[in-house]
Write a protein that holds these residues in place. Structure first.
Motif, PDB file in Angstrom:
ATOM      1  N   LYS A 193       2.258  74.194 130.218  1.00  0.00           N
ATOM      2  CA  LYS A 193       3.546  74.888 130.389  1.00  0.00           C
ATOM      3  C   LYS A 193       3.331  76.385 130.570  1.00  0.00           C
ATOM      4  O   LYS A 193       3.827  76.987 131.534  1.00  0.00           O
ATOM      5  CB  LYS A 193       4.450  74.650 129.172  1.00  0.00           C
ATOM      6  CG  LYS A 193       5.684  75.548 129.173  1.00  0.00           C
ATOM      7  CD  LYS A 193       6.440  75.508 127.858  1.00  0.00           C
ATOM      8  CE  LYS A 193       7.377  74.328 127.815  1.00  0.00           C
ATOM      9  NZ  LYS A 193       8.394  74.448 126.738  1.00  0.00           N
ATOM     10  N   TRP A 194       2.571  76.996 129.675  1.00  0.00           N
ATOM     11  CA  TRP A 194       2.391  78.447 129.709  1.00  0.00           C
ATOM     12  C   TRP A 194       1.436  78.865 130.825  1.00  0.00           C
ATOM     13  O   TRP A 194       1.517  79.998 131.325  1.00  0.00           O
ATOM     14  CB  TRP A 194       1.917  78.955 128.352  1.00  0.00           C
ATOM     15  CG  TRP A 194       2.987  78.820 127.334  1.00  0.00           C
ATOM     16  CD1 TRP A 194       3.073  77.887 126.344  1.00  0.00           C
ATOM     17  CD2 TRP A 194       4.180  79.605 127.237  1.00  0.00           C
ATOM     18  NE1 TRP A 194       4.237  78.032 125.634  1.00  0.00           N
ATOM     19  CE2 TRP A 194       4.939  79.082 126.154  1.00  0.00           C
ATOM     20  CE3 TRP A 194       4.684  80.692 127.957  1.00  0.00           C
ATOM     21  CZ2 TRP A 194       6.163  79.627 125.778  1.00  0.00           C
ATOM     22  CZ3 TRP A 194       5.905  81.233 127.581  1.00  0.00           C
ATOM     23  CH2 TRP A 194       6.629  80.697 126.509  1.00  0.00           C
ATOM     24  N   THR A 195       0.569  77.959 131.240  1.00  0.00           N
ATOM     25  CA  THR A 195      -0.280  78.241 132.409  1.00  0.00           C
ATOM     26  C   THR A 195       0.581  78.392 133.651  1.00  0.00           C
ATOM     27  O   THR A 195       0.402  79.322 134.447  1.00  0.00           O
ATOM     28  CB  THR A 195      -1.309  77.111 132.611  1.00  0.00           C
ATOM     29  OG1 THR A 195      -2.140  77.018 131.446  1.00  0.00           O
ATOM     30  CG2 THR A 195      -2.183  77.395 133.827  1.00  0.00           C
ATOM     31  N   GLY A 196       1.542  77.459 133.830  1.00  0.00           N
ATOM     32  CA  GLY A 196       2.453  77.554 134.969  1.00  0.00           C
ATOM     33  C   GLY A 196       3.315  78.799 134.904  1.00  0.00           C
ATOM     34  O   GLY A 196       3.502  79.495 135.918  1.00  0.00           O
ATOM     35  N   ILE A 197       3.836  79.108 133.729  1.00  0.00           N
ATOM     36  CA  ILE A 197       4.675  80.309 133.568  1.00  0.00           C
ATOM     37  C   ILE A 197       3.867  81.563 133.886  1.00  0.00           C
ATOM     38  O   ILE A 197       4.368  82.502 134.529  1.00  0.00           O
ATOM     39  CB  ILE A 197       5.249  80.364 132.137  1.00  0.00           C
ATOM     40  CG1 ILE A 197       6.286  79.247 131.955  1.00  0.00           C
ATOM     41  CG2 ILE A 197       5.866  81.723 131.839  1.00  0.00           C
ATOM     42  CD1 ILE A 197       6.779  79.082 130.530  1.00  0.00           C
ATOM     43  N   LEU A 198       2.605  81.611 133.431  1.00  0.00           N
ATOM     44  CA  LEU A 198       1.733  82.749 133.736  1.00  0.00           C
ATOM     45  C   LEU A 198       1.532  82.903 135.237  1.00  0.00           C
ATOM     46  O   LEU A 198       1.569  84.026 135.775  1.00  0.00           O
ATOM     47  CB  LEU A 198       0.381  82.559 133.045  1.00  0.00           C
ATOM     48  CG  LEU A 198      -0.678  83.632 133.317  1.00  0.00           C
ATOM     49  CD1 LEU A 198      -0.229  84.981 132.771  1.00  0.00           C
ATOM     50  CD2 LEU A 198      -2.026  83.230 132.703  1.00  0.00           C
ATOM     51  N   ALA A 199       1.339  81.782 135.948  1.00  0.00           N
ATOM     52  CA  ALA A 199       1.151  81.824 137.395  1.00  0.00           C
ATOM     53  C   ALA A 199       2.397  82.366 138.088  1.00  0.00           C
ATOM     54  O   ALA A 199       2.313  83.279 138.929  1.00  0.00           O
ATOM     55  CB  ALA A 199       0.816  80.425 137.924  1.00  0.00           C
ATOM     56  N   PHE A 200       3.556  81.811 137.736  1.00  0.00           N
ATOM     57  CA  PHE A 200       4.801  82.268 138.360  1.00  0.00           C
ATOM     58  C   PHE A 200       5.062  83.743 138.047  1.00  0.00           C
ATOM     59  O   PHE A 200       5.470  84.519 138.923  1.00  0.00           O
ATOM     60  CB  PHE A 200       5.983  81.420 137.869  1.00  0.00           C
ATOM     61  CG  PHE A 200       5.963  79.993 138.354  1.00  0.00           C
ATOM     62  CD1 PHE A 200       5.860  79.706 139.708  1.00  0.00           C
ATOM     63  CD2 PHE A 200       6.047  78.942 137.453  1.00  0.00           C
ATOM     64  CE1 PHE A 200       5.844  78.392 140.160  1.00  0.00           C
ATOM     65  CE2 PHE A 200       6.037  77.627 137.895  1.00  0.00           C
ATOM     66  CZ  PHE A 200       5.932  77.350 139.252  1.00  0.00           C
ATOM     67  N   GLY A 201       4.821  84.140 136.799  1.00  0.00           N
ATOM     68  CA  GLY A 201       5.051  85.525 136.403  1.00  0.00           C
ATOM     69  C   GLY A 201       4.141  86.508 137.125  1.00  0.00           C
ATOM     70  O   GLY A 201       4.585  87.584 137.545  1.00  0.00           O
ATOM     71  N   SER A 202       2.861  86.135 137.282  1.00  0.00           N
ATOM     72  CA  SER A 202       1.923  87.040 137.952  1.00  0.00           C
ATOM     73  C   SER A 202       2.257  87.190 139.433  1.00  0.00           C
ATOM     74  O   SER A 202       2.086  88.262 140.016  1.00  0.00           O
ATOM     75  CB  SER A 202       0.485  86.533 137.775  1.00  0.00           C
ATOM     76  OG  SER A 202       0.312  85.266 138.382  1.00  0.00           O
ATOM     77  N   MET A 203       2.786  86.123 140.046  1.00  0.00           N
ATOM     78  CA  MET A 203       3.198  86.208 141.449  1.00  0.00           C
ATOM     79  C   MET A 203       4.406  87.135 141.611  1.00  0.00           C
ATOM     80  O   MET A 203       4.472  87.947 142.544  1.00  0.00           O
ATOM     81  CB  MET A 203       3.508  84.812 141.986  1.00  0.00           C
ATOM     82  CG  MET A 203       2.267  83.929 142.154  1.00  0.00           C
ATOM     83  SD  MET A 203       2.651  82.178 142.380  1.00  0.00           S
ATOM     84  CE  MET A 203       3.503  82.200 143.952  1.00  0.00           C
ATOM     85  N   ALA A 204       5.370  87.026 140.687  1.00  0.00           N
ATOM     86  CA  ALA A 204       6.531  87.919 140.736  1.00  0.00           C
ATOM     87  C   ALA A 204       6.109  89.367 140.505  1.00  0.00           C
ATOM     88  O   ALA A 204       6.596  90.290 141.177  1.00  0.00           O
ATOM     89  CB  ALA A 204       7.554  87.488 139.686  1.00  0.00           C
ATOM     90  N   LEU A 205       5.184  89.574 139.568  1.00  0.00           N
ATOM     91  CA  LEU A 205       4.682  90.920 139.284  1.00  0.00           C
ATOM     92  C   LEU A 205       3.938  91.487 140.492  1.00  0.00           C
ATOM     93  O   LEU A 205       4.051  92.688 140.798  1.00  0.00           O
ATOM     94  CB  LEU A 205       3.760  90.867 138.067  1.00  0.00           C
ATOM     95  CG  LEU A 205       3.419  92.195 137.385  1.00  0.00           C
ATOM     96  CD1 LEU A 205       4.680  92.883 136.891  1.00  0.00           C
ATOM     97  CD2 LEU A 205       2.461  91.952 136.223  1.00  0.00           C
TER      98      LEU A 205
END
Length: 417
Positions: A75-87
């Motif tokens: 779950k948090w791996t996916g959230i980290l991926a999405f967050g880093s792309m937005a950043l």
């Protein structure tokens, strides 16, 4: 039951939405790169370094995402991926020079790499039934967004916003901000943990010693090199071999991607029905034969270049389904191992096509340009044929295992072979 159904819908939004945004983020760079090059006055070598660094970030992410998911959870791996792309989108918007642009792109492709492996692990744990169908459907959303991404990106850059053009910065900011959307169902959803089964867990050491793992790597490498090379070289081939206009040649490439995307939408149930190894063998052979027939039939058979997309499209998602079943205990490790080596193999694919074309042109001299182009495209078709041959050997391995055990060896609800 209602809570379980609601959770399943949330997870579908994460996986399908993740693949859709993944396709957008990877394919909006086409119309943006020339404008970036002009604005920052970049040489081709600097542009090449930018793209090479992206590939490095992607491969780096692929190498550690499995371990990361074991540490913090999928779950948090996916959230980290999405967050880093937005950043990364914010950093691109704020980029003032080549260095900050390069670092922003590196962050984007680091996020893309984490996302690809993360989505693969998610899908393998979520889609325990009809795995081939669901993985092909997941990759359909990637293909769907990939078709529209260049058109959307070019259109958005011309939008008038607050009295000025949105430009490539604003386009990247808006598109990559969409990565925030799958975070919402990710936070609300409950992700299945890895199924614990008897027997030794999959490890990199075991994979390095497993001939089946290397056979799967070969299958995926040959198939994806063929797929990527078609996308890279088809327009060039049609323009130079048949004197087609850029518009006409690009239209044929769009037809290829249309067949490619529709194939992923419809052929998944076939892979579940007849088995993964056998499906890959049949579809990759179909793609290779179509490409060879297109080359040797000349301009009148050019549509076969596009039809080849039907066969090459299911290879990647079907191999992912195969990994999910073959290495159900440690699928993240298996996907990381396979995709990392695939990334290294893919780097050499386009180089080899260009080298083959140049080699035949130099050896045969002036007037042999068509033969050189044909030789390069025969190599692309040959990769698909080799994918089919390797699948045949894998199919025989599974058949022999069945004979040794004296019963049909099943993975889930279907024979894997």
């Amino acid at each position: 039951m209602g809570n379980q159904r609601g959770n399943s819908i949330l997870l579908l939004f994460v996986v399908f939405g993740g693949f859709f945004i993944f396709g957008l983020s990877e394919n909006i760079k086409g119309p943006a790169l020339p404008i970036m090059q002009s604005e920052f006055k970049l040489h081709e070598s600097q542009l090449g370094f930018l793209l090479a660094l992206n590939s490095l970030g992607y491969l780096l992410a692929c190498s550690f995402t499995s371990s990361l998911s074991n540490m913090i959870g999928i779950k948090w791996t996916g959230i980290l991926a999405f967050g880093s792309m937005a950043l990364a989108g914010i950093f691109m918007f704020l980029s003032k020079g080549y260095t900050t642009l390069t670092l922003s792109y590196f962050m984007l492709y680091l996020g893309n790499g984490i996302l690809e492996i993360g989505l693969g692990i998610m899908a393998a744990r979520i889609f325990t039934k009809n795995t081939g169908t669901m993985l092909n459907l997941s990759h359909f959303f990637y293909g769907l967004s990939s078709i529209g991404a260049p058109i959307l990106g070019a259109s958005m850059m011309g939008w008038n916003v607050l009295g000025g053009e949105l430009g490539w910065r604003g386009m990247y900011l808006i598109i990559l901000s969409l990565s925030i959307l799958p975070i919402i169902p990710s936070l609300l959803g409950r992700f299945p943990e890895e199924h614990q089964k008897d027997g030794e867990s999959t490890s990199f050491r075991n994979l390095f010693r497993d001939p089946i793992a290397w056979m799967i790597v070969a299958i995926l490498s040959f198939g994806v090199v063929s797929e990527i090379s078609i996308g890279s070289w088809l327009v060039y081939y049609l323009e130079n071999a048949y004197d087609w206009s850029l518009k006409k040649a690009s239209g044929m490439l769009s037809s290829f991607f249309l067949f490619f995307t529709l194939s992923r939408l419809f052929v998944g149930p076939i892979t579940d029905k007849i088995g993964y190894a056998l499906s890959i063998m049949i579809f990759s052979a179909f793609s290779g034969v179509c490409s060879l027939a297109a080359v040797f039939s000349g301009e009148k058979g050019a549509i076969l270049f596009a039809i080849a997309g039907i066969g090459i499209a299911p290879i990647y998602p079907t191999v992912m389904a195969l990994l999910a079943k073959q290495y159900s205990k440690g699928v993240g490790t298996a996907i990381t191992f396979t995709v990392t080596i695939l990334g290294i193999s893919s780097i050499f694919g386009n180089l080899l096509v260009g080298f083959i074309i140049d080699f035949f042109n130099r050896v045969l001299g002036q007037g042999s340009e068509l033969f050189g182009l044909q030789a390069g495209y025969v190599f692309i078709a040959g990769m698909a044929i080799l994918c089919s041959v390797c699948s045949m050997f894998l199919y025989k391995i599974f058949r022999n295992r069945k004979k040794v055990e004296g019963k049909e060896k099943r993975y889930g609800d279907f024979p894997i072979y």
